[in-house]
Enzyme design. Structure first.
Site, PDB file in Angstrom:
ATOM      1  N   GLY A   1     -35.016 -41.440   9.638  1.00  0.00           N
ATOM      2  CA  GLY A   1     -35.097 -42.674  10.150  1.00  0.00           C
ATOM      3  C   GLY A   1     -34.792 -42.427  11.738  1.00  0.00           C
ATOM      4  O   GLY A   1     -34.562 -41.549  12.258  1.00  0.00           O
TER       5      GLY A   1
ATOM      6  N   GLY B   1     -30.860 -34.280  31.731  1.00  0.00           N
ATOM      7  CA  GLY B   1     -30.266 -33.237  31.214  1.00  0.00           C
ATOM      8  C   GLY B   1     -28.917 -33.040  31.325  1.00  0.00           C
ATOM      9  O   GLY B   1     -28.202 -31.927  31.319  1.00  0.00           O
TER      10      GLY B   1
ATOM     11  N   HIS C   1     -26.424 -40.549  20.838  1.00  0.00           N
ATOM     12  CA  HIS C   1     -26.842 -41.892  21.290  1.00  0.00           C
ATOM     13  C   HIS C   1     -25.721 -42.608  21.946  1.00  0.00           C
ATOM     14  O   HIS C   1     -24.659 -42.884  21.646  1.00  0.00           O
ATOM     15  CB  HIS C   1     -27.244 -42.665  19.599  1.00  0.00           C
ATOM     16  CG  HIS C   1     -27.770 -44.036  19.869  1.00  0.00           C
ATOM     17  ND1 HIS C   1     -29.075 -44.175  20.474  1.00  0.00           N
ATOM     18  CD2 HIS C   1     -27.174 -45.277  19.768  1.00  0.00           C
ATOM     19  CE1 HIS C   1     -29.343 -45.633  20.272  1.00  0.00           C
ATOM     20  NE2 HIS C   1     -28.253 -46.018  20.229  1.00  0.00           N
TER      21      HIS C   1
ATOM     22  N   ASN D   1     -28.433 -35.311  17.433  1.00  0.00           N
ATOM     23  CA  ASN D   1     -28.861 -36.304  18.253  1.00  0.00           C
ATOM     24  C   ASN D   1     -27.505 -37.167  19.039  1.00  0.00           C
ATOM     25  O   ASN D   1     -26.571 -37.193  18.231  1.00  0.00           O
ATOM     26  CB  ASN D   1     -29.636 -37.234  18.082  1.00  0.00           C
ATOM     27  CG  ASN D   1     -30.241 -38.273  19.154  1.00  0.00           C
ATOM     28  OD1 ASN D   1     -30.592 -37.879  20.092  1.00  0.00           O
ATOM     29  ND2 ASN D   1     -30.302 -39.530  18.822  1.00  0.00           N
TER      30      ASN D   1
HETATM   31  C1  GRF Z   1     -27.865 -40.279  27.164  1.00  0.00           C
HETATM   32  O1  GRF Z   1     -27.339 -41.346  27.449  1.00  0.00           O
HETATM   33  C2  GRF Z   1     -28.243 -39.807  25.828  1.00  0.00           C
HETATM   34  O2  GRF Z   1     -27.073 -40.715  25.072  1.00  0.00           O
HETATM   35  C3  GRF Z   1     -29.375 -40.376  25.522  1.00  0.00           C
HETATM   36  O3  GRF Z   1     -30.193 -40.270  26.623  1.00  0.00           O
HETATM   37  C4  GRF Z   1     -29.393 -39.988  27.658  1.00  0.00           C
HETATM   38  C5  GRF Z   1     -29.665 -38.565  28.020  1.00  0.00           C
HETATM   39  O4  GRF Z   1     -28.972 -38.333  29.310  1.00  0.00           O
HETATM   40  N1  GRF Z   1     -29.968 -40.218  24.284  1.00  0.00           N
HETATM   41  P1  GRF Z   1     -28.932 -36.729  29.760  1.00  0.00           P
HETATM   42  O5  GRF Z   1     -30.511 -36.431  29.958  1.00  0.00           O
HETATM   43  O6  GRF Z   1     -28.446 -35.947  28.874  1.00  0.00           O
HETATM   44  O7  GRF Z   1     -28.368 -36.932  30.989  1.00  0.00           O
END
Ligand code: GRF
Length: 200
Positions: A142, A12, A108, A106
């Site tokens: 997607g 988180g 990524h 989101n």
């Molecule tokens: C991050 O690297 C994000 O890009 C990916 O999952 C990870 C989550 O990290 N989707 P956090 O839980 O926000 O520390």
């Protein structure tokens, strides 16, 4: 004031970065609900300690659509305007995406469309790219394919491990996720085809 809903499954840290910017008044919105599909997610505990409304909705044994309906109902109940996936380790069904069209973000940890899916930092390292980074995008039906709101680039160094590269990328994630949230909350962007452009 707009309402943000956060979905997470783990650490988180992206949620925390957003929450800090909300507290600091840099994001003019309220975090109305934090949902996790894992009861043990550290991010859920952080949210509790911050005094935010939290919900653990177990996903085990439920069909995807049934689960997604439950989460959508909770988010709608909290009058959420913008959903932020922050390390939510589930693919959303069309039921979910259609409930919040163009209003789900989101993050990524790669420069999409390169290295979608799991272990993006390892994929980048194994491929041998010299630069990687992170992407905030609007979620469509997607996987990691929606219109790109923000990206940041980091170098890949010869001595990098998955851990060191991930840490370099994560610092940029924390910065650009809040920037993208601001753009959405302040209604500053519009979508032209696949392109997200600033409103004039
Ligand atoms: C991050 O690297 C994000 O890009 C990916 O999952 C990870 C989550 O990290 N989707 P956090 O839980 O926000 O520390």
């Amino acid at each position: 004031m707009k309402n943000i809903g956060i979905l997470l499954s783990g650490r988180g840290s992206n949620f925390e970065a957003i929450a800090r910017n909300v507290s600091a008044g840099k994001i003019q919105a309220k975090i109305a609900l934090v949902v996790s599909n894992r009861g043990q997610a550290p991010g859920l505990e952080t949210a509790c300690k911050m005094g935010l409304r939290t919900l653990f909705i177990a996903s085990k044994g439920k069909e995807r659509e049934v689960y997604d309906q439950e989460v959508v109902a909770a988010l709608k109940g909290a009058q959420v305007d913008l959903v932020c996936l922050a390390g939510f380790m589930r693919i959303l069904s069309p039921v979910f995406v259609r409930a919040f069209p163009g209003r789900i973000l989101n993050i990524h940890p790669a420069l999409l469309p390169a290295f979608p899916g799991l272990d993006a930092q390892k994929q980048a390292l194994d491929y041998g790219v010299k630069f990687s980074g992170c992407t905030v995008h609007i979620v469509d039906e997607g996987m990691d394919t929606g219109p790109i709101v923000r990206q940041a680039v980091v170098p890949v160094l010869d001595e990098d491990t998955v851990e060191t590269l991930s840490a370099r990328i994560l610092a940029e994630e924390h910065r650009i996720y809040s920037e993208a949230v601001c753009l959405m909350i302040e209604d500053k962007i519009r979508i032209e085809g696949r392109r997200v452009v600033l409103k004039k």
